[in-house]
Design an enzyme around this catalytic site. Structure first.
Site, PDB file in Angstrom:
ATOM      1  N   SER A  26      -3.528   0.948  14.436  1.00 16.24           N
ATOM      2  CA  SER A  26      -4.293   2.201  14.523  1.00 16.24           C
ATOM      3  C   SER A  26      -4.596   2.486  15.997  1.00 16.24           C
ATOM      4  O   SER A  26      -4.552   1.577  16.837  1.00 16.24           O
ATOM      5  CB  SER A  26      -5.614   2.048  13.765  1.00 16.24           C
ATOM      6  OG  SER A  26      -6.453   3.167  13.965  1.00 16.24           O
ATOM      7  N   GLY A  49       0.821  -1.209   0.000  1.00 15.23           N
ATOM      8  CA  GLY A  49       0.000   0.000   0.000  1.00 15.23           C
ATOM      9  C   GLY A  49       0.856   1.260   0.000  1.00 15.23           C
ATOM     10  O   GLY A  49       0.510   2.251   0.638  1.00 15.23           O
ATOM     11  N   ILE A  78      -4.588  10.833  10.501  1.00 19.00           N
ATOM     12  CA  ILE A  78      -3.491  11.264   9.634  1.00 19.00           C
ATOM     13  C   ILE A  78      -4.089  11.738   8.313  1.00 19.00           C
ATOM     14  O   ILE A  78      -4.989  11.093   7.760  1.00 19.00           O
ATOM     15  CB  ILE A  78      -2.519  10.091   9.377  1.00 19.00           C
ATOM     16  CG1 ILE A  78      -2.085   9.421  10.691  1.00 19.00           C
ATOM     17  CG2 ILE A  78      -1.326  10.559   8.547  1.00 19.00           C
ATOM     18  CD1 ILE A  78      -1.342  10.309  11.676  1.00 19.00           C
ATOM     19  N   ASN A 117       1.245  -2.443   5.403  1.00 18.25           N
ATOM     20  CA  ASN A 117       0.531  -1.187   5.610  1.00 18.25           C
ATOM     21  C   ASN A 117      -0.788  -1.072   4.844  1.00 18.25           C
ATOM     22  O   ASN A 117      -1.672  -0.325   5.261  1.00 18.25           O
ATOM     23  CB  ASN A 117       1.476  -0.046   5.196  1.00 18.25           C
ATOM     24  CG  ASN A 117       0.773   1.272   5.050  1.00 18.25           C
ATOM     25  OD1 ASN A 117       0.477   1.933   6.037  1.00 18.25           O
ATOM     26  ND2 ASN A 117       0.471   1.666   3.816  1.00 18.25           N
ATOM     27  N   TYR A 142     -13.673  -2.069  10.728  1.00 20.53           N
ATOM     28  CA  TYR A 142     -12.303  -1.529  10.770  1.00 20.53           C
ATOM     29  C   TYR A 142     -11.682  -1.741  12.143  1.00 20.53           C
ATOM     30  O   TYR A 142     -10.544  -2.209  12.261  1.00 20.53           O
ATOM     31  CB  TYR A 142     -12.355  -0.038  10.429  1.00 20.53           C
ATOM     32  CG  TYR A 142     -10.999   0.636  10.393  1.00 20.53           C
ATOM     33  CD1 TYR A 142     -10.164   0.480   9.294  1.00 20.53           C
ATOM     34  CD2 TYR A 142     -10.556   1.435  11.448  1.00 20.53           C
ATOM     35  CE1 TYR A 142      -8.917   1.101   9.252  1.00 20.53           C
ATOM     36  CE2 TYR A 142      -9.320   2.055  11.411  1.00 20.53           C
ATOM     37  CZ  TYR A 142      -8.503   1.892  10.307  1.00 20.53           C
ATOM     38  OH  TYR A 142      -7.267   2.500  10.265  1.00 20.53           O
ATOM     39  N   ASP A 190      -2.076  -7.265  -5.730  1.00 19.98           N
ATOM     40  CA  ASP A 190      -3.287  -7.194  -4.904  1.00 19.98           C
ATOM     41  C   ASP A 190      -3.011  -8.048  -3.667  1.00 19.98           C
ATOM     42  O   ASP A 190      -2.947  -9.277  -3.756  1.00 19.98           O
ATOM     43  CB  ASP A 190      -4.482  -7.729  -5.682  1.00 19.98           C
ATOM     44  CG  ASP A 190      -5.757  -7.707  -4.856  1.00 19.98           C
ATOM     45  OD1 ASP A 190      -5.689  -7.425  -3.628  1.00 19.98           O
ATOM     46  OD2 ASP A 190      -6.830  -7.979  -5.424  1.00 19.98           O
ATOM     47  N   ILE A 211       0.096   7.056   3.825  1.00 22.29           N
ATOM     48  CA  ILE A 211       1.107   6.686   4.820  1.00 22.29           C
ATOM     49  C   ILE A 211       2.159   5.772   4.197  1.00 22.29           C
ATOM     50  O   ILE A 211       3.364   5.939   4.431  1.00 22.29           O
ATOM     51  CB  ILE A 211       0.425   6.013   6.038  1.00 22.29           C
ATOM     52  CG1 ILE A 211      -0.428   7.045   6.794  1.00 22.29           C
ATOM     53  CG2 ILE A 211       1.450   5.387   6.963  1.00 22.29           C
ATOM     54  CD1 ILE A 211      -1.337   6.449   7.862  1.00 22.29           C
ATOM     55  N   LYS A 217      -8.258  -3.849  13.177  1.00 16.57           N
ATOM     56  CA  LYS A 217      -7.062  -3.225  13.752  1.00 16.57           C
ATOM     57  C   LYS A 217      -6.767  -3.781  15.151  1.00 16.57           C
ATOM     58  O   LYS A 217      -5.603  -3.828  15.561  1.00 16.57           O
ATOM     59  CB  LYS A 217      -7.207  -1.698  13.767  1.00 16.57           C
ATOM     60  CG  LYS A 217      -7.208  -1.087  12.354  1.00 16.57           C
ATOM     61  CD  LYS A 217      -5.910  -1.376  11.604  1.00 16.57           C
ATOM     62  CE  LYS A 217      -5.901  -0.806  10.207  1.00 16.57           C
ATOM     63  NZ  LYS A 217      -4.626  -1.022   9.482  1.00 16.57           N
TER      64      LYS A 217
HETATM   65  N1  LIG Z   1      -5.132   7.839   7.540  1.00 16.43           N
HETATM   66  C1  LIG Z   1      -5.329   7.594   8.837  1.00 16.43           C
HETATM   67  O1  LIG Z   1      -5.781   8.462   9.606  1.00 16.43           O
HETATM   68  C2  LIG Z   1      -4.970   6.241   9.408  1.00 16.43           C
HETATM   69  C3  LIG Z   1      -5.024   6.086  10.800  1.00 16.43           C
HETATM   70  C4  LIG Z   1      -4.684   4.852  11.359  1.00 16.43           C
HETATM   71  C5  LIG Z   1      -4.305   3.810  10.544  1.00 16.43           C
HETATM   72  N2  LIG Z   1      -4.282   3.986   9.195  1.00 16.43           N
HETATM   73  C6  LIG Z   1      -3.874   2.843   8.362  1.00 16.43           C
HETATM   74  O2  LIG Z   1      -2.805   3.215   7.534  1.00 16.43           O
HETATM   75  C7  LIG Z   1      -2.795   2.387   6.378  1.00 16.43           C
HETATM   76  C8  LIG Z   1      -2.692   3.261   5.137  1.00 16.43           C
HETATM   77  O3  LIG Z   1      -3.840   4.103   5.084  1.00 16.43           O
HETATM   78  P1  LIG Z   1      -3.828   5.494   4.300  1.00 16.43           P
HETATM   79  O4  LIG Z   1      -4.600   6.446   5.133  1.00 16.43           O
HETATM   80  O5  LIG Z   1      -2.463   5.834   3.868  1.00 16.43           O
HETATM   81  O6  LIG Z   1      -4.752   5.106   3.065  1.00 16.43           O
HETATM   82  P2  LIG Z   1      -4.587   5.409   1.487  1.00 16.43           P
HETATM   83  O7  LIG Z   1      -5.903   5.064   0.904  1.00 16.43           O
HETATM   84  O8  LIG Z   1      -4.042   6.771   1.269  1.00 16.43           O
HETATM   85  O9  LIG Z   1      -3.496   4.350   1.017  1.00 16.43           O
HETATM   86  C9  LIG Z   1      -3.787   2.987   1.007  1.00 16.43           C
HETATM   87  C10 LIG Z   1      -2.931   2.323  -0.039  1.00 16.43           C
HETATM   88  O10 LIG Z   1      -3.247   0.916  -0.052  1.00 16.43           O
HETATM   89  C11 LIG Z   1      -3.396   0.509  -1.408  1.00 16.43           C
HETATM   90  N3  LIG Z   1      -4.266  -0.672  -1.488  1.00 16.43           N
HETATM   91  C12 LIG Z   1      -5.598  -0.739  -1.267  1.00 16.43           C
HETATM   92  N4  LIG Z   1      -6.047  -1.976  -1.496  1.00 16.43           N
HETATM   93  C13 LIG Z   1      -4.974  -2.714  -1.878  1.00 16.43           C
HETATM   94  C14 LIG Z   1      -4.796  -4.069  -2.263  1.00 16.43           C
HETATM   95  N5  LIG Z   1      -5.833  -4.929  -2.314  1.00 16.43           N
HETATM   96  N6  LIG Z   1      -3.557  -4.498  -2.596  1.00 16.43           N
HETATM   97  C15 LIG Z   1      -2.504  -3.634  -2.570  1.00 16.43           C
HETATM   98  N7  LIG Z   1      -2.615  -2.345  -2.212  1.00 16.43           N
HETATM   99  C16 LIG Z   1      -3.836  -1.892  -1.873  1.00 16.43           C
HETATM  100  C17 LIG Z   1      -3.996   1.713  -2.101  1.00 16.43           C
HETATM  101  O11 LIG Z   1      -3.867   1.659  -3.504  1.00 16.43           O
HETATM  102  C18 LIG Z   1      -3.192   2.846  -1.447  1.00 16.43           C
HETATM  103  O12 LIG Z   1      -1.975   3.070  -2.142  1.00 16.43           O
HETATM  104  C19 LIG Z   1      -4.059   1.540   6.459  1.00 16.43           C
HETATM  105  O13 LIG Z   1      -3.746   0.269   7.004  1.00 16.43           O
HETATM  106  C20 LIG Z   1      -4.937   2.316   7.419  1.00 16.43           C
HETATM  107  O14 LIG Z   1      -5.870   1.520   8.082  1.00 16.43           O
HETATM  108  C21 LIG Z   1      -4.612   5.165   8.598  1.00 16.43           C
END
Ligand SMILES: NC(=O)c1ccc[n+]([C@@H]2O[C@H](COP(=O)([O-])OP(=O)(O)OC[C@H]3O[C@@H](n4cnc5c(N)ncnc54)[C@H](O)[C@@H]3O)[C@@H](O)[C@H]2O)c1
Length: 265
Positions: free
Chosen positions: A136, A20, A182, A83, A149, A60, A25, A153
């Site tokens: 998270s 990801g 974030i 991630n 979710y 994927d 992130i 987590k």
């Molecule tokens: N943004 C926040 O506030 C926050 C807070 C706590 C935890 N998180 C966690 O951080 C991680 C990243 O989240 P983010 O906010 O950067 O989201 P984002 O949507 O910006 O990025 C997620 C990435 O995962 C990729 N992805 C989705 N499905 C996929 C798959 N099947 N195979 C491969 N790649 C795949 C997407 O293409 C993207 O590049 C997640 O696990 C999320 O739960 C985010």
């Protein structure tokens, strides 16, 4: 050894995989790993070109075959950041079996399979390594409208503890970062709503939301030798959100300006 040879985190000569990593992130993690000298492979379904030298591998993570093929391309990782994830906002009543299954599949099952496949290869290579999971603050709390979710987590912590236990004897450390709110495309709608973030950030001692680079630095620290005796740990990257019940920001003593609380002097 009591003297550090360098004050920089160095991942020179290391192979790092981030799932990801095309956005948010994960992308910041990939940039940070690259800045520390690692050769970076991003496993993602999104193949939008990057502005820094990392290899985008079409993958994927919900498919075991796709994951195995991606690891064939990257080779054995020294650093594995698990991630990829998503959050679907639905109330308890609205959470259909489909929403539940999709969330479990990406956030929990894929995290498990990425770790299982990656760790098997790391063990076979015999050179140790480090794995960091993105959990998270929702691993601990029950934020409304996120039941699937939150379950995933919380489950990531079960993966964390068991993997740290089983992989320690192979010199493989396993830790997690626990981000708060974030700024990514997942959360941009909240950041775009001043009323929402005003009240949300009132409960955060730092008075603001986080940036992807702030999570990335914590993850890369855990992945590096600087965390050489840390395994099975969680590192909150939440501006202090989880340490307080109501937060310190009160009207009259503080004002909300440009998306952040600050003291009125
Ligand atoms: N943004 C926040 O506030 C926050 C807070 C706590 C935890 N998180 C966690 O951080 C991680 C990243 O989240 P983010 O906010 O950067 O989201 P984002 O949507 O910006 O990025 C997620 C990435 O995962 C990729 N992805 C989705 N499905 C996929 C798959 N099947 N195979 C491969 N790649 C795949 C997407 O293409 C993207 O590049 C997640 O696990 C999320 O739960 C985010």
């Amino acid at each position: 050894m009591y003297i550090l040879n360098t004050m920089e985190i160095s991942l020179n000569g290391k192979t790092a995989v981030v799932t990801g990593g095309a956005h948010g992130i994960g992308r910041a993690m990939a940039e940070c790993l690259h800045a520390c000298g690692a050769s970076v492979y991003i496993f993602d379904i999104d193949q939008t070109p990057l502005e820094f030298p990392a290899q985008l591998v079409s993958c994927d993570v919900t498919s075991r075959d796709s994951l195995s093929a991606a690891f064939d391309i990257s080779g054995v990782p020294d650093v594995l950041l698990i991630n990829a994830g998503t959050g679907i906002v639905k109330s308890l009543d609205e959470t259909t079996r489909d929403v539940w299954d999709k969330t479990i599949s990406l956030n929990l099952t894929a995290a498990f399979e990425t770790l299982q496949i990656g760790a098997a290869r790391m063990k076979a290579a015999g050179r140790g390594g480090s794995i960091v999971l993105t959990a998270s603050t929702n691993s601990y709390d029950g934020e409304e409208n996120l039941i699937a979710y939150n379950a995933t987590k919380a489950g990531v912590l079960g993966i964390l503890h068991t993997a740290a236990n089983e992989l320690g004897p192979f010199g493989i450390r396993v830790n997690a970062v626990n981000p708060g709110l974030i700024r990514t495309r997942l959360t941009q709608s909240a950041f775009d709503s001043p009323e929402v973030i005003r009240e949300y950030f009132r409960a955060i001692p730092m008075g603001r939301g986080g940036e992807p680079s702030e999570v990335a630095k914590a993850a890369v620290f855990l992945a590096s030798d600087w965390a050489g005796y840390i395994t099975g740990a969680t590192l909150l990257v939440d501006g202090g959100q989880m340490c307080c019940k109501f937060g310190p920001w009160k009207d009259g003593e503080a004002e909300f300006v440009d998306g952040a609380w600050r003291r009125v002097t």
